[in-house]
Design a protein around this motif. Structure first.
Motif, PDB file in Angstrom:
ATOM      1  N   ASP A 232       0.604  10.145  20.414  1.00  0.00           N
ATOM      2  CA  ASP A 232       1.659  10.590  21.176  1.00  0.00           C
ATOM      3  C   ASP A 232       2.803  11.114  20.273  1.00  0.00           C
ATOM      4  O   ASP A 232       4.085  11.175  21.101  1.00  0.00           O
ATOM      5  CB  ASP A 232       2.179   9.480  22.226  1.00  0.00           C
ATOM      6  CG  ASP A 232       2.557   8.282  21.425  1.00  0.00           C
ATOM      7  OD1 ASP A 232       2.761   8.370  20.251  1.00  0.00           O
ATOM      8  OD2 ASP A 232       2.432   7.142  22.184  1.00  0.00           O
ATOM      9  N   GLY A 233       2.640  11.361  19.221  1.00  0.00           N
ATOM     10  CA  GLY A 233       3.763  11.900  18.385  1.00  0.00           C
ATOM     11  C   GLY A 233       4.575  10.604  17.698  1.00  0.00           C
ATOM     12  O   GLY A 233       5.523  10.938  16.817  1.00  0.00           O
ATOM     13  N   SER A 234       4.544   9.466  18.114  1.00  0.00           N
ATOM     14  CA  SER A 234       5.496   8.312  17.596  1.00  0.00           C
ATOM     15  C   SER A 234       4.382   7.664  16.807  1.00  0.00           C
ATOM     16  O   SER A 234       3.089   7.778  16.764  1.00  0.00           O
ATOM     17  CB  SER A 234       5.986   7.440  18.708  1.00  0.00           C
ATOM     18  OG  SER A 234       5.089   6.818  19.377  1.00  0.00           O
ATOM     19  N   GLY A 235       5.165   6.648  15.694  1.00  0.00           N
ATOM     20  CA  GLY A 235       4.489   5.981  14.606  1.00  0.00           C
ATOM     21  C   GLY A 235       3.601   5.098  15.250  1.00  0.00           C
ATOM     22  O   GLY A 235       3.700   4.430  16.329  1.00  0.00           O
TER      23      GLY A 235
ATOM     24  N   ALA B  26       5.487   5.618   7.458  1.00  0.00           N
ATOM     25  CA  ALA B  26       4.182   6.385   7.383  1.00  0.00           C
ATOM     26  C   ALA B  26       3.988   6.712   8.814  1.00  0.00           C
ATOM     27  O   ALA B  26       4.462   5.992   9.847  1.00  0.00           O
ATOM     28  CB  ALA B  26       3.294   5.573   6.967  1.00  0.00           C
ATOM     29  N   ALA B  27       3.079   7.761   9.018  1.00  0.00           N
ATOM     30  CA  ALA B  27       2.695   7.927  10.401  1.00  0.00           C
ATOM     31  C   ALA B  27       1.843   6.766  11.031  1.00  0.00           C
ATOM     32  O   ALA B  27       1.965   6.382  12.198  1.00  0.00           O
ATOM     33  CB  ALA B  27       1.767   9.393  10.472  1.00  0.00           C
ATOM     34  N   CYS B  28       0.905   6.207  10.334  1.00  0.00           N
ATOM     35  CA  CYS B  28       0.060   5.316  10.893  1.00  0.00           C
ATOM     36  C   CYS B  28      -0.245   4.371   9.783  1.00  0.00           C
ATOM     37  O   CYS B  28      -0.468   4.749   8.666  1.00  0.00           O
ATOM     38  CB  CYS B  28      -1.190   6.146  11.215  1.00  0.00           C
ATOM     39  SG  CYS B  28      -2.388   5.122  11.711  1.00  0.00           S
TER      40      CYS B  28
ATOM     41  N   TRP C  41       4.944  12.963  14.535  1.00  0.00           N
ATOM     42  CA  TRP C  41       4.162  12.288  13.756  1.00  0.00           C
ATOM     43  C   TRP C  41       2.738  12.872  14.161  1.00  0.00           C
ATOM     44  O   TRP C  41       2.529  13.094  15.218  1.00  0.00           O
ATOM     45  CB  TRP C  41       4.162  10.854  13.682  1.00  0.00           C
ATOM     46  CG  TRP C  41       5.422  10.393  13.118  1.00  0.00           C
ATOM     47  CD1 TRP C  41       6.335   9.694  13.913  1.00  0.00           C
ATOM     48  CD2 TRP C  41       5.626  10.121  11.909  1.00  0.00           C
ATOM     49  NE1 TRP C  41       7.498   9.035  13.071  1.00  0.00           N
ATOM     50  CE2 TRP C  41       6.699   9.353  11.839  1.00  0.00           C
ATOM     51  CE3 TRP C  41       5.045  10.329  10.651  1.00  0.00           C
ATOM     52  CZ2 TRP C  41       7.739   9.062  10.668  1.00  0.00           C
ATOM     53  CZ3 TRP C  41       5.815  10.154   9.339  1.00  0.00           C
ATOM     54  CH2 TRP C  41       6.938   9.406   9.419  1.00  0.00           C
ATOM     55  N   PRO C  42       1.762  13.269  13.099  1.00  0.00           N
ATOM     56  CA  PRO C  42       0.429  13.474  13.630  1.00  0.00           C
ATOM     57  C   PRO C  42      -0.376  12.293  14.294  1.00  0.00           C
ATOM     58  O   PRO C  42      -1.393  11.836  13.628  1.00  0.00           O
ATOM     59  CB  PRO C  42      -0.078  13.944  12.090  1.00  0.00           C
ATOM     60  CG  PRO C  42       0.610  13.149  11.280  1.00  0.00           C
ATOM     61  CD  PRO C  42       2.078  12.906  11.733  1.00  0.00           C
TER      62      PRO C  42
ATOM     63  N   TYR D 246       0.829  -1.160   0.035  1.00  0.00           N
ATOM     64  CA  TYR D 246      -0.083   0.004   0.079  1.00  0.00           C
ATOM     65  C   TYR D 246       0.636   1.157  -0.125  1.00  0.00           C
ATOM     66  O   TYR D 246       0.466   2.359  -0.212  1.00  0.00           O
ATOM     67  CB  TYR D 246      -0.624  -0.038   1.197  1.00  0.00           C
ATOM     68  CG  TYR D 246      -1.951  -0.976   1.151  1.00  0.00           C
ATOM     69  CD1 TYR D 246      -2.995  -1.217   0.143  1.00  0.00           C
ATOM     70  CD2 TYR D 246      -1.938  -1.978   2.332  1.00  0.00           C
ATOM     71  CE1 TYR D 246      -3.866  -2.214   0.189  1.00  0.00           C
ATOM     72  CE2 TYR D 246      -3.080  -3.076   2.298  1.00  0.00           C
ATOM     73  CZ  TYR D 246      -3.929  -3.003   1.327  1.00  0.00           C
ATOM     74  OH  TYR D 246      -4.620  -4.232   1.300  1.00  0.00           O
ATOM     75  N   GLY D 247       1.986   1.194   0.228  1.00  0.00           N
ATOM     76  CA  GLY D 247       3.004   2.176   0.361  1.00  0.00           C
ATOM     77  C   GLY D 247       2.667   3.210   1.389  1.00  0.00           C
ATOM     78  O   GLY D 247       2.252   2.652   2.419  1.00  0.00           O
ATOM     79  N   ILE D 248       2.530   4.423   1.106  1.00  0.00           N
ATOM     80  CA  ILE D 248       2.115   5.472   2.290  1.00  0.00           C
ATOM     81  C   ILE D 248       0.733   5.658   2.073  1.00  0.00           C
ATOM     82  O   ILE D 248       0.039   6.015   0.921  1.00  0.00           O
ATOM     83  CB  ILE D 248       2.814   6.975   2.130  1.00  0.00           C
ATOM     84  CG1 ILE D 248       4.316   6.807   2.279  1.00  0.00           C
ATOM     85  CG2 ILE D 248       2.052   7.800   3.057  1.00  0.00           C
ATOM     86  CD1 ILE D 248       4.698   6.533   3.318  1.00  0.00           C
TER      87      ILE D 248
END
Ligand code: NAD
Ligand code: UFG
Length: 358
Positions: free
Chosen positions: A245-248, A316-318, A241-242, A148-150
Protein backbone atom coordinates in the motif's frame (compact mmCIF):
# COMPACT_ATOMS: atom_id res chain seq x y z
CA UNK A 1 13.31 -25.12 51.48
CA UNK A 2 13.99 -24.74 47.73
CA UNK A 3 15.17 -21.25 46.88
CA UNK A 4 14.02 -19.85 43.56
CA UNK A 5 16.64 -18.28 41.35
CA UNK A 6 17.49 -14.60 41.77
CA UNK A 7 17.49 -12.44 38.65
CA UNK A 8 18.79 -8.87 38.51
CA UNK A 9 16.72 -6.84 36.07
CA UNK A 10 18.26 -3.56 34.96
CA UNK A 11 15.71 -1.08 33.62
CA UNK A 12 12.89 -3.22 35.00
CA UNK A 13 10.57 -0.25 35.52
CA UNK A 14 10.50 0.56 31.79
CA UNK A 15 8.06 -0.49 29.10
CA UNK A 16 9.47 -3.91 28.25
CA UNK A 17 11.14 -4.50 31.63
CA UNK A 18 7.91 -4.06 33.62
CA UNK A 19 6.08 -6.66 31.50
CA UNK A 20 9.06 -9.02 31.76
CA UNK A 21 9.13 -8.58 35.56
CA UNK A 22 5.52 -9.70 35.76
CA UNK A 23 6.15 -12.77 33.58
CA UNK A 24 9.27 -13.73 35.59
CA UNK A 25 7.50 -13.27 38.94
CA UNK A 26 4.65 -15.44 37.68
CA UNK A 27 7.25 -18.07 36.71
CA UNK A 28 8.49 -18.11 40.31
CA UNK A 29 11.74 -16.10 40.15
CA UNK A 30 13.01 -13.66 42.76
CA UNK A 31 13.77 -10.29 41.18
CA UNK A 32 15.96 -7.33 42.00
CA UNK A 33 15.16 -4.35 39.79
CA UNK A 34 17.88 -1.73 39.36
CA UNK A 35 16.51 1.40 37.69
CA UNK A 36 17.33 5.09 37.89
CA UNK A 37 13.78 6.00 36.72
CA UNK A 38 15.21 8.34 34.07
CA UNK A 39 12.52 7.14 31.64
CA UNK A 40 10.01 5.44 33.93
CA UNK A 41 8.25 5.64 37.25
CA UNK A 42 8.18 3.37 40.27
CA UNK A 43 4.40 3.21 39.75
CA UNK A 44 4.95 0.59 37.00
CA UNK A 45 6.62 -1.72 39.53
CA UNK A 46 3.93 -1.08 42.11
CA UNK A 47 1.41 -2.24 39.50
CA UNK A 48 3.54 -5.26 38.61
CA UNK A 49 3.34 -6.24 42.29
CA UNK A 50 -0.40 -5.63 42.38
CA UNK A 51 -0.97 -7.80 39.27
CA UNK A 52 1.33 -10.54 40.54
CA UNK A 53 -0.43 -10.88 43.92
CA UNK A 54 0.91 -10.70 47.46
CA UNK A 55 3.15 -13.78 47.50
CA UNK A 56 4.86 -12.97 44.19
CA UNK A 57 5.06 -9.27 45.09
CA UNK A 58 7.25 -10.18 48.06
CA UNK A 59 9.78 -11.66 45.61
CA UNK A 60 10.46 -8.25 43.99
CA UNK A 61 13.02 -5.86 45.45
CA UNK A 62 13.61 -2.42 43.94
CA UNK A 63 16.98 -0.68 44.08
CA UNK A 64 17.01 2.88 42.78
CA UNK A 65 20.36 3.39 41.09
CA UNK A 66 22.35 3.74 37.92
CA UNK A 67 24.10 1.02 35.92
CA UNK A 68 27.05 3.41 35.43
CA UNK A 69 27.69 3.49 39.19
CA UNK A 70 29.82 0.71 40.68
CA UNK A 71 28.34 1.53 44.11
CA UNK A 72 24.77 1.25 42.88
CA UNK A 73 25.57 -2.05 41.19
CA UNK A 74 27.12 -3.34 44.42
CA UNK A 75 23.97 -2.39 46.32
CA UNK A 76 21.91 -4.32 43.76
CA UNK A 77 24.12 -7.41 44.01
CA UNK A 78 24.01 -7.20 47.83
CA UNK A 79 20.22 -7.05 47.62
CA UNK A 80 20.64 -10.42 45.89
CA UNK A 81 22.26 -11.85 49.02
CA UNK A 82 19.39 -10.59 51.16
CA UNK A 83 16.64 -11.95 48.91
CA UNK A 84 18.35 -15.35 48.77
CA UNK A 85 17.47 -15.58 52.47
CA UNK A 86 19.55 -16.53 55.46
CA UNK A 87 19.02 -20.30 55.28
CA UNK A 88 20.90 -20.90 52.03
CA UNK A 89 23.88 -18.70 51.24
CA UNK A 90 25.25 -19.34 47.80
CA UNK A 91 28.49 -18.02 46.37
CA UNK A 92 26.48 -16.58 43.50
CA UNK A 93 23.53 -14.67 44.99
CA UNK A 94 22.42 -13.31 41.63
CA UNK A 95 21.93 -16.20 39.21
CA UNK A 96 21.42 -14.12 36.08
CA UNK A 97 20.96 -10.58 34.78
CA UNK A 98 18.36 -9.40 32.29
CA UNK A 99 19.73 -6.10 31.00
CA UNK A 100 17.08 -3.69 29.71
CA UNK A 101 18.49 -0.39 31.03
CA UNK A 102 19.48 1.98 28.27
CA UNK A 103 18.52 4.89 26.07
CA UNK A 104 16.54 4.06 22.93
CA UNK A 105 15.55 7.09 20.83
CA UNK A 106 17.25 7.13 17.42
CA UNK A 107 16.91 10.91 16.84
CA UNK A 108 18.21 11.75 20.32
CA UNK A 109 21.19 9.44 19.73
CA UNK A 110 22.13 11.45 16.62
CA UNK A 111 21.87 14.71 18.60
CA UNK A 112 23.68 13.42 21.70
CA UNK A 113 25.87 10.42 20.87
CA UNK A 114 27.96 10.86 24.04
CA UNK A 115 24.92 10.17 26.23
CA UNK A 116 24.17 7.01 24.24
CA UNK A 117 27.72 5.66 24.37
CA UNK A 118 27.92 6.52 28.05
CA UNK A 119 24.69 4.88 29.19
CA UNK A 120 24.42 2.03 26.70
CA UNK A 121 28.08 1.08 26.30
CA UNK A 122 29.91 2.37 29.41
CA UNK A 123 26.88 1.36 31.54
CA UNK A 124 26.95 -2.17 30.10
CA UNK A 125 30.72 -2.37 30.69
CA UNK A 126 30.25 -1.39 34.31
CA UNK A 127 27.48 -3.95 34.69
CA UNK A 128 29.54 -6.75 33.15
CA UNK A 129 32.50 -5.91 35.42
CA UNK A 130 30.20 -6.03 38.46
CA UNK A 131 28.78 -9.35 37.28
CA UNK A 132 32.25 -10.84 37.01
CA UNK A 133 33.22 -9.46 40.42
CA UNK A 134 30.11 -11.09 41.94
CA UNK A 135 30.58 -14.42 40.15
CA UNK A 136 27.54 -14.04 37.89
CA UNK A 137 28.11 -14.97 34.25
CA UNK A 138 24.61 -15.29 32.80
CA UNK A 139 23.06 -12.37 30.93
CA UNK A 140 20.14 -11.72 28.62
CA UNK A 141 20.79 -8.51 26.69
CA UNK A 142 18.22 -6.21 25.00
CA UNK A 143 19.53 -5.70 21.53
CA UNK A 144 17.53 -4.47 18.60
CA UNK A 145 16.72 -5.11 14.96
CA UNK A 146 18.27 -1.68 14.50
CA UNK A 147 21.68 -3.43 14.37
CA UNK A 148 20.78 -4.67 10.86
CA UNK A 149 20.50 -1.11 9.50
CA UNK A 150 18.78 -1.07 6.10
CA UNK A 151 18.34 -4.80 5.49
CA UNK A 152 19.39 -6.34 2.19
CA UNK A 153 17.18 -9.34 2.73
CA UNK A 154 13.75 -9.70 4.42
CA UNK A 155 12.81 -11.67 6.49
CA UNK A 156 16.14 -10.95 8.22
CA UNK A 157 18.06 -13.96 9.59
CA UNK A 158 20.46 -13.55 12.54
CA UNK A 159 23.33 -14.20 10.12
CA UNK A 160 22.60 -10.96 8.21
CA UNK A 161 25.37 -8.36 8.44
CA UNK A 162 25.37 -6.06 11.46
CA UNK A 163 25.47 -2.60 9.89
CA UNK A 164 23.80 -0.01 12.12
CA UNK A 165 23.14 3.39 10.59
CA UNK A 166 22.74 5.58 13.67
CA UNK A 167 24.51 6.04 17.04
CA UNK A 168 21.80 4.15 18.94
CA UNK A 169 22.32 1.14 16.68
CA UNK A 170 26.10 1.51 16.96
CA UNK A 171 25.86 1.28 20.76
CA UNK A 172 23.75 -1.88 20.57
CA UNK A 173 26.19 -3.43 18.08
CA UNK A 174 29.13 -2.44 20.33
CA UNK A 175 27.61 -4.19 23.37
CA UNK A 176 26.84 -7.24 21.22
CA UNK A 177 30.51 -7.32 20.20
CA UNK A 178 31.67 -6.88 23.80
CA UNK A 179 29.51 -9.86 24.81
CA UNK A 180 30.96 -11.97 22.00
CA UNK A 181 34.50 -11.02 23.10
CA UNK A 182 33.69 -11.99 26.70
CA UNK A 183 32.25 -15.35 25.61
CA UNK A 184 35.41 -16.03 23.59
CA UNK A 185 37.70 -15.07 26.49
CA UNK A 186 35.89 -17.04 29.20
CA UNK A 187 33.76 -19.90 27.90
CA UNK A 188 31.77 -20.12 31.15
CA UNK A 189 29.58 -17.15 30.15
CA UNK A 190 25.95 -17.83 29.25
CA UNK A 191 24.80 -14.98 27.01
CA UNK A 192 21.67 -14.28 25.00
CA UNK A 193 21.63 -11.32 22.64
CA UNK A 194 17.97 -10.71 21.79
CA UNK A 195 17.22 -8.55 18.78
CA UNK A 196 13.71 -7.16 19.20
CA UNK A 197 11.68 -6.05 16.23
CA UNK A 198 8.88 -3.52 17.00
CA UNK A 199 7.51 -4.01 20.54
CA UNK A 200 4.00 -2.58 21.04
CA UNK A 201 0.77 -3.18 22.97
CA UNK A 202 0.34 -3.54 26.71
CA UNK A 203 -0.62 -5.96 29.45
CA UNK A 204 -4.26 -7.02 28.80
CA UNK A 205 -5.33 -5.63 32.20
CA UNK A 206 -4.68 -2.08 30.96
CA UNK A 207 -2.53 -1.53 34.10
CA UNK A 208 0.92 -1.71 32.43
CA UNK A 209 1.97 -0.12 29.16
CA UNK A 210 4.26 2.24 27.32
CA UNK A 211 4.56 5.72 28.80
CA UNK A 212 6.68 7.83 26.44
CA UNK A 213 7.84 11.23 27.67
CA UNK A 214 6.98 14.14 25.33
CA UNK A 215 6.04 13.58 21.71
CA UNK A 216 6.28 9.89 20.81
CA UNK A 217 8.77 9.00 18.06
CA UNK A 218 7.26 5.61 17.38
CA UNK A 219 4.15 4.78 15.43
CA UNK A 220 2.09 2.91 18.03
CA UNK A 221 2.14 5.39 20.92
CA UNK A 222 1.52 8.21 18.44
CA UNK A 223 -1.50 6.47 16.94
CA UNK A 224 -2.95 5.73 20.37
CA UNK A 225 -2.51 9.35 21.45
CA UNK A 226 -4.35 10.46 18.30
CA UNK A 227 -7.18 8.00 19.03
CA UNK A 228 -7.52 9.23 22.62
CA UNK A 229 -7.57 12.86 21.45
CA UNK A 230 -4.20 14.00 22.82
CA UNK A 231 -2.91 14.68 19.28
CA UNK A 232 -4.78 15.84 16.20
CA UNK A 233 -3.42 13.60 13.49
CA UNK A 234 -0.67 11.21 12.49
CA UNK A 235 1.94 11.94 9.85
CA UNK A 236 2.53 8.82 7.77
CA UNK A 237 6.16 8.92 6.68
CA UNK A 238 6.01 8.06 3.00
CA UNK A 239 3.25 6.65 0.81
CA UNK A 240 5.62 5.71 -2.00
CA UNK A 241 7.59 2.84 -0.49
CA UNK A 242 7.83 -0.34 -2.58
CA UNK A 243 5.25 -2.08 -0.37
CA UNK A 244 1.69 -3.25 -1.18
CA UNK A 245 0.00 0.00 0.00
CA UNK A 246 3.04 2.31 -0.25
CA UNK A 247 3.50 2.76 3.54
CA UNK A 248 6.34 1.24 5.60
CA UNK A 249 6.06 -2.37 6.76
CA UNK A 250 7.26 -3.58 10.19
CA UNK A 251 7.21 -6.68 12.34
CA UNK A 252 5.16 -5.60 15.38
CA UNK A 253 5.45 -7.80 18.44
CA UNK A 254 3.10 -7.76 21.43
CA UNK A 255 5.07 -6.78 24.54
CA UNK A 256 3.67 -9.82 26.39
CA UNK A 257 5.06 -12.12 23.66
CA UNK A 258 8.36 -10.29 24.01
CA UNK A 259 8.34 -10.69 27.80
CA UNK A 260 7.71 -14.42 27.36
CA UNK A 261 10.62 -14.53 24.91
CA UNK A 262 12.88 -13.34 27.76
CA UNK A 263 11.64 -16.12 30.02
CA UNK A 264 12.36 -18.65 27.25
CA UNK A 265 15.87 -17.26 26.68
CA UNK A 266 16.64 -17.16 30.40
CA UNK A 267 15.49 -20.73 30.96
CA UNK A 268 17.49 -21.92 27.95
CA UNK A 269 20.64 -20.29 29.33
CA UNK A 270 20.10 -21.56 32.88
CA UNK A 271 19.39 -25.14 31.80
CA UNK A 272 22.00 -25.65 29.08
CA UNK A 273 25.78 -25.59 28.78
CA UNK A 274 27.39 -22.13 28.66
CA UNK A 275 26.89 -20.53 25.27
CA UNK A 276 26.48 -17.32 23.31
CA UNK A 277 23.18 -17.21 21.49
CA UNK A 278 21.71 -14.51 19.28
CA UNK A 279 18.02 -14.52 18.46
CA UNK A 280 15.57 -12.33 16.62
CA UNK A 281 12.39 -11.76 18.60
CA UNK A 282 9.69 -11.00 16.08
CA UNK A 283 6.71 -12.67 14.45
CA UNK A 284 7.90 -12.80 10.86
CA UNK A 285 4.57 -11.11 9.90
CA UNK A 286 4.58 -7.64 8.41
CA UNK A 287 2.00 -4.87 8.81
CA UNK A 288 2.01 -1.54 7.03
CA UNK A 289 1.49 1.82 8.73
CA UNK A 290 -1.93 2.11 7.08
CA UNK A 291 -2.90 -1.37 8.34
CA UNK A 292 -1.91 -0.35 11.87
CA UNK A 293 -3.98 2.84 11.58
CA UNK A 294 -7.03 0.86 10.42
CA UNK A 295 -6.60 -1.84 13.10
CA UNK A 296 -6.24 0.75 15.85
CA UNK A 297 -9.29 2.69 14.66
CA UNK A 298 -11.25 -0.57 14.68
CA UNK A 299 -10.06 -1.59 18.18
CA UNK A 300 -10.68 1.84 19.69
CA UNK A 301 -13.85 2.75 17.82
CA UNK A 302 -12.21 6.16 17.28
CA UNK A 303 -11.04 7.78 14.05
CA UNK A 304 -7.28 8.07 13.49
CA UNK A 305 -6.86 10.98 11.05
CA UNK A 306 -3.59 11.00 9.13
CA UNK A 307 -1.69 12.78 6.35
CA UNK A 308 0.85 11.26 4.00
CA UNK A 309 4.13 13.20 4.26
CA UNK A 310 7.70 12.67 3.04
CA UNK A 311 9.71 9.64 4.07
CA UNK A 312 11.63 9.87 7.38
CA UNK A 313 15.43 9.82 6.99
CA UNK A 314 16.97 6.48 7.91
CA UNK A 315 13.76 4.42 7.51
CA UNK A 316 13.63 1.17 5.56
CA UNK A 317 10.66 0.12 3.42
CA UNK A 318 10.28 -3.16 5.23
CA UNK A 319 11.78 -4.84 8.30
CA UNK A 320 10.73 -8.37 9.23
CA UNK A 321 12.30 -10.98 11.46
CA UNK A 322 13.12 -14.46 10.40
CA UNK A 323 11.86 -16.02 13.67
CA UNK A 324 12.95 -19.62 12.90
CA UNK A 325 15.96 -19.68 15.23
CA UNK A 326 13.97 -18.50 18.28
CA UNK A 327 11.34 -21.14 17.53
CA UNK A 328 13.82 -24.00 17.22
CA UNK A 329 16.34 -23.06 19.96
CA UNK A 330 14.15 -21.26 22.52
CA UNK A 331 10.88 -23.05 21.78
CA UNK A 332 9.29 -19.62 21.56
CA UNK A 333 7.12 -17.95 18.94
CA UNK A 334 4.70 -15.04 19.04
CA UNK A 335 1.10 -15.85 19.92
CA UNK A 336 -0.71 -12.51 19.72
CA UNK A 337 -2.16 -10.76 16.65
CA UNK A 338 -2.12 -7.13 15.54
CA UNK A 339 -5.74 -6.84 16.72
CA UNK A 340 -4.69 -7.95 20.23
CA UNK A 341 -1.80 -5.45 20.19
CA UNK A 342 -4.30 -2.69 19.34
CA UNK A 343 -6.95 -3.90 21.81
CA UNK A 344 -4.50 -4.07 24.72
CA UNK A 345 -2.70 -0.88 23.72
CA UNK A 346 -6.05 0.90 23.60
CA UNK A 347 -7.16 -0.46 27.00
CA UNK A 348 -3.93 0.94 28.49
CA UNK A 349 -4.23 4.31 26.70
CA UNK A 350 -7.87 4.75 27.66
CA UNK A 351 -7.36 3.89 31.33
CA UNK A 352 -4.12 5.92 31.56
CA UNK A 353 -4.43 8.81 29.09
CA UNK A 354 -1.35 10.46 30.62
CA UNK A 355 0.54 7.26 31.33
CA UNK A 356 1.54 6.46 34.91
CA UNK A 357 0.98 10.05 35.99
CA UNK A 358 -2.72 9.88 35.02
P1 NAD B 1 12.32 2.17 28.53
O1 NAD B 1 12.98 3.48 28.37
O2 NAD B 1 10.86 2.14 28.78
O3 NAD B 1 13.06 1.33 29.67
C1 NAD B 1 14.41 1.48 29.97
C2 NAD B 1 14.55 1.57 31.48
O4 NAD B 1 15.93 1.74 31.81
C3 NAD B 1 13.80 2.75 32.10
O5 NAD B 1 13.07 2.32 33.22
C4 NAD B 1 14.91 3.71 32.49
O6 NAD B 1 14.55 4.50 33.61
C5 NAD B 1 16.04 2.75 32.80
N1 NAD B 1 17.37 3.34 32.66
C6 NAD B 1 17.84 4.12 31.66
N2 NAD B 1 19.11 4.47 31.89
C7 NAD B 1 19.47 3.88 33.07
C8 NAD B 1 20.66 3.86 33.83
N3 NAD B 1 21.74 4.55 33.44
N4 NAD B 1 20.68 3.15 34.97
C9 NAD B 1 19.58 2.47 35.38
N5 NAD B 1 18.42 2.46 34.70
C10 NAD B 1 18.36 3.16 33.55
O7 NAD B 1 12.69 1.32 27.22
P2 NAD B 1 12.10 -0.07 26.72
O8 NAD B 1 11.28 0.20 25.52
O9 NAD B 1 11.51 -0.82 27.84
O10 NAD B 1 13.45 -0.75 26.21
C11 NAD B 1 14.20 -1.63 27.03
C12 NAD B 1 15.45 -2.04 26.27
O11 NAD B 1 15.08 -2.65 25.04
C13 NAD B 1 16.38 -0.89 25.92
O12 NAD B 1 17.72 -1.31 26.08
C14 NAD B 1 16.08 -0.64 24.45
O13 NAD B 1 17.20 -0.10 23.78
C15 NAD B 1 15.76 -2.04 23.96
N6 NAD B 1 14.88 -2.04 22.78
C16 NAD B 1 13.68 -1.38 22.82
C17 NAD B 1 12.88 -1.36 21.68
C18 NAD B 1 11.59 -0.60 21.69
O14 NAD B 1 11.09 -0.28 20.59
N7 NAD B 1 10.97 -0.31 22.82
C19 NAD B 1 13.28 -2.04 20.51
C20 NAD B 1 14.49 -2.74 20.53
C21 NAD B 1 15.29 -2.73 21.67
N1 UFG C 1 5.89 6.04 11.28
C1 UFG C 1 5.04 6.96 10.76
N2 UFG C 1 4.67 8.03 11.52
C2 UFG C 1 5.13 8.21 12.80
C3 UFG C 1 6.01 7.25 13.33
C4 UFG C 1 6.38 6.19 12.54
O1 UFG C 1 4.60 6.84 9.61
O2 UFG C 1 4.77 9.22 13.45
C5 UFG C 1 6.26 4.86 10.48
C6 UFG C 1 7.74 4.71 10.20
O3 UFG C 1 8.12 5.42 9.06
C7 UFG C 1 7.87 3.19 10.05
C8 UFG C 1 6.82 2.64 11.01
O4 UFG C 1 5.90 3.71 11.23
O5 UFG C 1 7.52 2.81 8.74
C9 UFG C 1 7.38 2.21 12.35
O6 UFG C 1 8.13 3.29 12.90
P1 UFG C 1 8.62 3.29 14.42
O7 UFG C 1 9.28 4.60 14.66
O8 UFG C 1 7.49 2.93 15.31
O9 UFG C 1 9.63 2.08 14.47
P2 UFG C 1 10.98 1.83 13.66
O10 UFG C 1 10.80 0.55 12.90
O11 UFG C 1 11.38 3.00 12.89
O12 UFG C 1 12.05 1.66 14.81
C10 UFG C 1 11.76 1.04 16.07
C11 UFG C 1 12.64 1.68 17.13
C12 UFG C 1 14.07 1.37 16.83
C13 UFG C 1 14.23 -0.12 16.77
C14 UFG C 1 13.32 -0.70 15.72
C15 UFG C 1 13.44 -2.20 15.71
O13 UFG C 1 12.45 3.10 17.14
O14 UFG C 1 14.88 1.86 17.85
O15 UFG C 1 11.99 -0.32 16.00
O16 UFG C 1 13.28 -2.69 17.01
F1 UFG C 1 15.49 -0.42 16.44
Amino acid sequence: MIQSKVILITGGAGFIGSHACLVLLEAGYRLIVLDNFSNSSSESLRRVQELAGAEAASRLVVVEGDIRSADDLSRAFRAGVETAGSEVQTTCPVDAVVHFAGLKAVGESIADPLAYWEVNVAGSLQLLSAMRAHGCRTIVFSSSATVYGIPEQVPIPETAPVRPINPYGQTKAAVEQLLADLAASEPCWRIARLRYFNPVGAHPSGRLGEDPQGTPNNLFPFVSQVAVGRRESLQVYGGDWPTPDGSGVRDYIHVMDLAEGHLAALETLLSEEPQLLTANLGSGQGHSVLEVVAAFAQASGRPVPYQLVNRRAGDAACSLADPAFAASRLGWRTQRSLDEMCRDGWAWQQANPKGYSS
